[in-house]
Design a protein around this motif. Sequence first.
Motif, short mmCIF file in Angstrom:
data_model
loop_
_atom_site.label_atom_id
_atom_site.label_comp_id
_atom_site.label_asym_id
_atom_site.label_seq_id
_atom_site.Cartn_x
_atom_site.Cartn_y
_atom_site.Cartn_z
N TRP A 12 7.19 -4.78 1.50
CA TRP A 12 6.65 -3.55 2.10
C TRP A 12 7.76 -2.83 2.86
N GLU A 13 7.82 -1.49 2.67
CA GLU A 13 8.82 -0.67 3.35
C GLU A 13 8.13 0.42 4.15
N VAL A 14 8.66 0.69 5.34
CA VAL A 14 8.18 1.81 6.15
C VAL A 14 8.64 3.09 5.48
N ILE A 15 7.68 4.00 5.23
CA ILE A 15 8.07 5.27 4.61
C ILE A 15 7.73 6.50 5.44
N PHE A 16 6.85 6.33 6.46
CA PHE A 16 6.48 7.50 7.27
C PHE A 16 5.87 7.04 8.58
N GLN B 126 0.61 4.75 -10.13
CA GLN B 126 0.03 4.53 -8.80
C GLN B 126 1.01 3.76 -7.93
N ALA B 127 0.72 3.77 -6.64
CA ALA B 127 1.51 2.98 -5.68
C ALA B 127 0.55 2.33 -4.70
N LEU B 128 1.04 1.29 -4.04
CA LEU B 128 0.26 0.51 -3.09
C LEU B 128 0.78 0.81 -1.68
N PHE B 129 -0.15 1.14 -0.77
CA PHE B 129 0.18 1.52 0.60
C PHE B 129 -0.69 0.76 1.59
N PRO C 285 -4.20 -2.69 2.43
CA PRO C 285 -3.61 -2.12 1.22
C PRO C 285 -4.62 -1.40 0.32
N PHE C 286 -4.16 -0.23 -0.15
CA PHE C 286 -4.96 0.61 -1.04
C PHE C 286 -4.03 1.26 -2.05
N THR D 27 2.02 4.05 11.28
CA THR D 27 3.10 3.84 10.32
C THR D 27 2.51 3.61 8.94
N LEU D 28 3.08 4.29 7.95
CA LEU D 28 2.69 4.13 6.55
C LEU D 28 3.73 3.25 5.87
N LEU D 29 3.25 2.21 5.18
CA LEU D 29 4.14 1.33 4.42
C LEU D 29 3.77 1.40 2.94
N LYS D 30 4.77 1.24 2.11
CA LYS D 30 4.60 1.28 0.65
C LYS D 30 5.23 0.02 0.06
#
Length: 188
Positions: free
Chosen positions: A178-182, A7-10, A52-53, A169-172
């Motif tokens: 936290w990094e911007v990914i999309f 899993q990942a956290l977004f 965060p989810f 903006t989606l962050l992961k």
Amino acid sequence: MPVPANQALFFVALLPDERIQQEVTEFKQIAAEQFSSRHALKSPPHITIIPPFKLSNEEATTLPETMSVAASRLAPFPVQLQGFDHFGRSAARNRVIFVDVVIDEALRRCQRVTAEVFYQQLNVQPDDRPFHAHMTVAFKDLQRQVFRDAWAYFSQLPYEREFTVNALTLLKHNGQRWEVIFNAELGG
């Protein structure tokens, strides 16, 4: 929030323009250097829309599509930043200081529409807390005994800005920060 390997956290946010990002980052650096609150530096300045989810790696592949669906239902809108505030009025809760955001109907609609799309498409449960748009400067690592000094500093700073929101903006979380990914452009 521990995250299993599969899993990942977004989270989903609104990011201000570069100038405001630099200014708010400077406030975060002051909080870190003068008041030992460094946690807010682990993410770019932002307004949280979906907190965060966790998603499985397989589910996460659909995030760009989900982001685009939500963004297509929204038009660009202005956001006003106005001074500083903090959560809680009791000493036990005084640990988060932030740049205050004027909440208007466009911002509420953005949060509501995005939450509905994420629930419908990914079963991301809506936040049960009331929506309180803000940009964190000092986080929960701000020690209670230092809060009064930090609040005395930030509460006297004048700060008013406006920016136009053009994207969701989606962050992961990468395990450290936290990094911007999309980015999904609003309206299309």
